[in-house]
Design an enzyme around this catalytic site. Sequence first.
Site, PDB file in Angstrom:
ATOM      1  N   ARG A 160       1.748 -30.931 -26.243  1.00  0.00           N
ATOM      2  CA  ARG A 160       1.322 -30.308 -26.923  1.00  0.00           C
ATOM      3  C   ARG A 160       1.815 -28.723 -26.804  1.00  0.00           C
ATOM      4  O   ARG A 160       1.868 -27.899 -28.008  1.00  0.00           O
ATOM      5  CB  ARG A 160      -0.377 -30.059 -27.388  1.00  0.00           C
ATOM      6  CG  ARG A 160      -1.171 -30.893 -27.950  1.00  0.00           C
ATOM      7  CD  ARG A 160      -2.214 -31.370 -27.322  1.00  0.00           C
ATOM      8  NE  ARG A 160      -2.933 -33.034 -27.161  1.00  0.00           N
ATOM      9  CZ  ARG A 160      -3.183 -33.340 -28.379  1.00  0.00           C
ATOM     10  NH1 ARG A 160      -3.117 -33.009 -29.402  1.00  0.00           N
ATOM     11  NH2 ARG A 160      -3.662 -34.725 -28.290  1.00  0.00           N
ATOM     12  N   HIS A 199       6.369 -34.599 -17.280  1.00  0.00           N
ATOM     13  CA  HIS A 199       6.941 -35.779 -17.436  1.00  0.00           C
ATOM     14  C   HIS A 199       7.972 -36.008 -16.208  1.00  0.00           C
ATOM     15  O   HIS A 199       8.295 -36.925 -15.356  1.00  0.00           O
ATOM     16  CB  HIS A 199       7.094 -36.131 -18.535  1.00  0.00           C
ATOM     17  CG  HIS A 199       6.190 -36.432 -19.579  1.00  0.00           C
ATOM     18  ND1 HIS A 199       6.155 -35.139 -21.016  1.00  0.00           N
ATOM     19  CD2 HIS A 199       4.945 -36.430 -19.521  1.00  0.00           C
ATOM     20  CE1 HIS A 199       5.622 -35.781 -21.391  1.00  0.00           C
ATOM     21  NE2 HIS A 199       4.310 -36.492 -21.129  1.00  0.00           N
TER      22      HIS A 199
END
EC number: 6.3.2.1
Length: 282
Positions: free
Chosen positions: A189, A37
């Site tokens: 995740r 990110h």
Amino acid sequence: MFLFSTKAELQAHLNTFREANKAIGLVPTMGAIHNGHLSLMEQSLNENECTVVSIFVNPTQFNNVEDLEKYPRTLERDVEKVKFLSNQIVIFAPTVDEMYGGNTVAQSFDFDGLEHEMEGAQRPGHFDGVGTIVKKLFELVLPNKAYFGEKDFQQLQIIRKLVEKNNIPVQIVGVPIFRATDGLAMSSRNERVSQEGLQKSTFLYKVLKQANELFKTESIEKVNQFVDTEFKNNSNFELEYFTIAEEDTLKTAVNKEAGKNYRGFLVAHIEGVRLIDNLSFN
């Protein structure tokens, strides 16, 4: 540091940039911020005068209630990571009601068939949910550019189709997968996997690289057989699917054709967590 939770607050802040005709970049995320990110944010910071990062776990793109409940929510930690990168980034972290106005339902989209391949076949309605929230964010932020990682390559192609078919004036920027030094693709995740499990998960990238080497000289059928055998011999993972698909259509390829770009897509489970990865096979 700018942190907003309502559309009105965000709009008021962004109007200053719009009135000055300054470029706005958008990085949509579901939180659990990691280096992947941050690489998207860095590119946006380099290319725009204002960068907006949305942190929102979107319920309409989950077709598994348990998966939605278990999805990591780490807003305080996320804010600190973003702030460390740049205290000029605007974070938008709304509630579900703020984004959906009490009507948490996905819009139906036609992505010219892209939505029926791979993830779409495994997770019915998933890309309707993705399209719904991304379209809402585009209409709210009105970005010049929006940044998406190639780890979710099918999603990236679908967002491009969303923009094309709805005439949305935003440039979609695909950013290469950010990998750890051992090759593991960064993912929110990953937070649900033990350290031992993460070490084992480097297997996914190794298999993709080996499959890519085989793809250069062998048939697609041979490559598929190789990957299937590798997973059958590794009891740590349950292979959900491996496929080689054309990048433009995302349709599963049977034979290699000159002039077409291919990519290998892999989904496997470890410790009850679903991990995805992909690699260009050109």
